[in-house]
Motif scaffolding. Structure first.
Motif, PDB file in Angstrom:
ATOM      1  N   UNK A 100       0.824  -1.259  -0.018  1.00 51.10           N
ATOM      2  CA  UNK A 100       0.021  -0.019   0.219  1.00 51.10           C
ATOM      3  C   UNK A 100       0.810   1.260   0.203  1.00 51.10           C
ATOM      4  N   UNK A 101       0.878   2.039  -1.090  1.00 56.35           N
ATOM      5  CA  UNK A 101       1.466   3.185  -1.259  1.00 56.35           C
ATOM      6  C   UNK A 101       1.023   4.323  -0.772  1.00 56.35           C
ATOM      7  N   UNK A 102       1.138   4.796   0.504  1.00 56.51           N
ATOM      8  CA  UNK A 102       0.390   6.177   1.163  1.00 56.51           C
ATOM      9  C   UNK A 102      -0.052   5.493   2.752  1.00 56.51           C
ATOM     10  N   UNK A 103       0.329   6.343   3.658  1.00 58.81           N
ATOM     11  CA  UNK A 103      -0.246   6.096   5.042  1.00 58.81           C
ATOM     12  C   UNK A 103      -1.121   7.114   5.673  1.00 58.81           C
ATOM     13  N   UNK A 104      -2.037   7.679   4.551  1.00 60.04           N
ATOM     14  CA  UNK A 104      -3.309   8.404   5.308  1.00 60.04           C
ATOM     15  C   UNK A 104      -4.465   7.636   5.504  1.00 60.04           C
ATOM     16  N   UNK A 105      -5.489   8.139   5.822  1.00 61.91           N
ATOM     17  CA  UNK A 105      -6.497   7.366   6.201  1.00 61.91           C
ATOM     18  C   UNK A 105      -7.074   6.461   5.184  1.00 61.91           C
ATOM     19  N   UNK A 106      -6.884   6.491   3.858  1.00 60.38           N
ATOM     20  CA  UNK A 106      -7.496   5.736   2.903  1.00 60.38           C
ATOM     21  C   UNK A 106      -6.406   4.300   2.840  1.00 60.38           C
TER      22      UNK A 106
END
Length: 279
Positions: free
Chosen positions: A8-14
């Motif tokens: 998963x690329x990105x550690x925001x809420x999505x």
């Protein structure tokens, strides 16, 4: 973890939500972010979980399911991110016919939209100006602290065998015969049949690395956050114009009155939106 089942690329809420779902489905998941958890858009979010601002259609259907999923997720990972079913109050400064029409349409699609008169409106929000005499109460509207929510989900992913790597910027999506085989960052190369793009307003840049086009553009907004204060606002309270403004594709500056308290005591006052690129 150089060869996870999914990246998963990105550690925001999505990204955090997707990573948790993949982990709970039995996959070994690696989350990569060029910054830290919630270092992008999530770190500047209001934490709204709303059904009140959605017109009937696919988005409203998803919003209703999403709202319930938040509380299911809370049971899964623990109550550490200020999730609150506070409800929303929408008022119209002048003609309320459009608001009442929207509420009627929403009720036909599963939304609890309660028309309230002056007395009930001011019982819900005692400090609301006396010029407001009607509105709609949406008890399904909720709020959370988005940075804490993302962090709690990433924490659960790690406890269940996943991994989170920060400070690595994805520079290539690797593929063979049309199938994703992994990705390369500025520091390492990872192998995986799944690479999930959850980079928010930067998702278009990541899509280009995979030879795809994703027309996502940033929209800047401002919110005033006060110091912790006595409880003066009991729901999310906003002007009916907010619904039209957030759905608008216009680039020019738009603003609508929104005010709400948070579980930590701060008050959020806003909000504006305009398309000015990354500034």
């Amino acid at each position: 973890m150089k060869s996870p089942d999914a990246i998963v690329i990105g550690a925001g809420i999505v990204g955090a939500s997707c990573a948790l779902s993949l982990t709970n489905a039995g996959l070994n998941v690696l989350v990569i972010d060029r910054g830290s958890v919630s270092s992008g858009t999530t770190g500047a979010g209001e934490g709204n979980i709303l059904v009140s601002d959605k017109d009937p259609g696919p988005e409203l259907t998803l919003a209703l399911r999403s709202r319930d999923l938040w509380f299911e997720m809370q049971e899964d990972v623990g109550d550490y991110f200020e999730l609150e079913a506070k409800g929303g109050v929408v008022v119209a400064r002048h003609d309320d016919s459009a608001l009442m029409k929207l509420a009627s349409d929403q009720r036909e699609h599963g939304v609890d939209a309660q028309v309230v008169g002056a007395t009930e409106l001011h019982n819900l929000e005692p400090y609301l100006h006396h010029e407001f005499h009607s509105g709609v109460f949406y008890p399904q509207d909720a709020q959370c602290q988005p940075m804490l929510a993302a962090a709690q989900m990433i924490r659960a992913v790690k406890k269940r065998g996943g991994e989170f790597i920060q400070g690595e910027n994805v520079i290539a999506i690797n593929s063979k015969n049309g199938q994703v085989t992994g990705l390369t960052t500025n520091k390492n190369t990872y192998s995986s049949p799944i690479a999930l793009n959850a980079t928010g307003t930067w998702a278009g840049d990541i899509a280009k690395l995979a030879g795809s086009y994703l027309p996502i553009a940033p929209r800047r907004g401002f919110i005033l956050v006060t110091v912790p204060a006595p409880e003066l606002i009991f729901h999310k309270v906003y002007d009916a114009d907010y619904v039209a403004n957030i759905a608008s594709g216009e680039a020019d500056l738009q603003s609508s009155a929104v005010v709400e308290g948070t579980a930590s005591g701060t008050i959020l006052i806003g909000a504006s939106r305009e398309r000015v690129g990354f500034k």
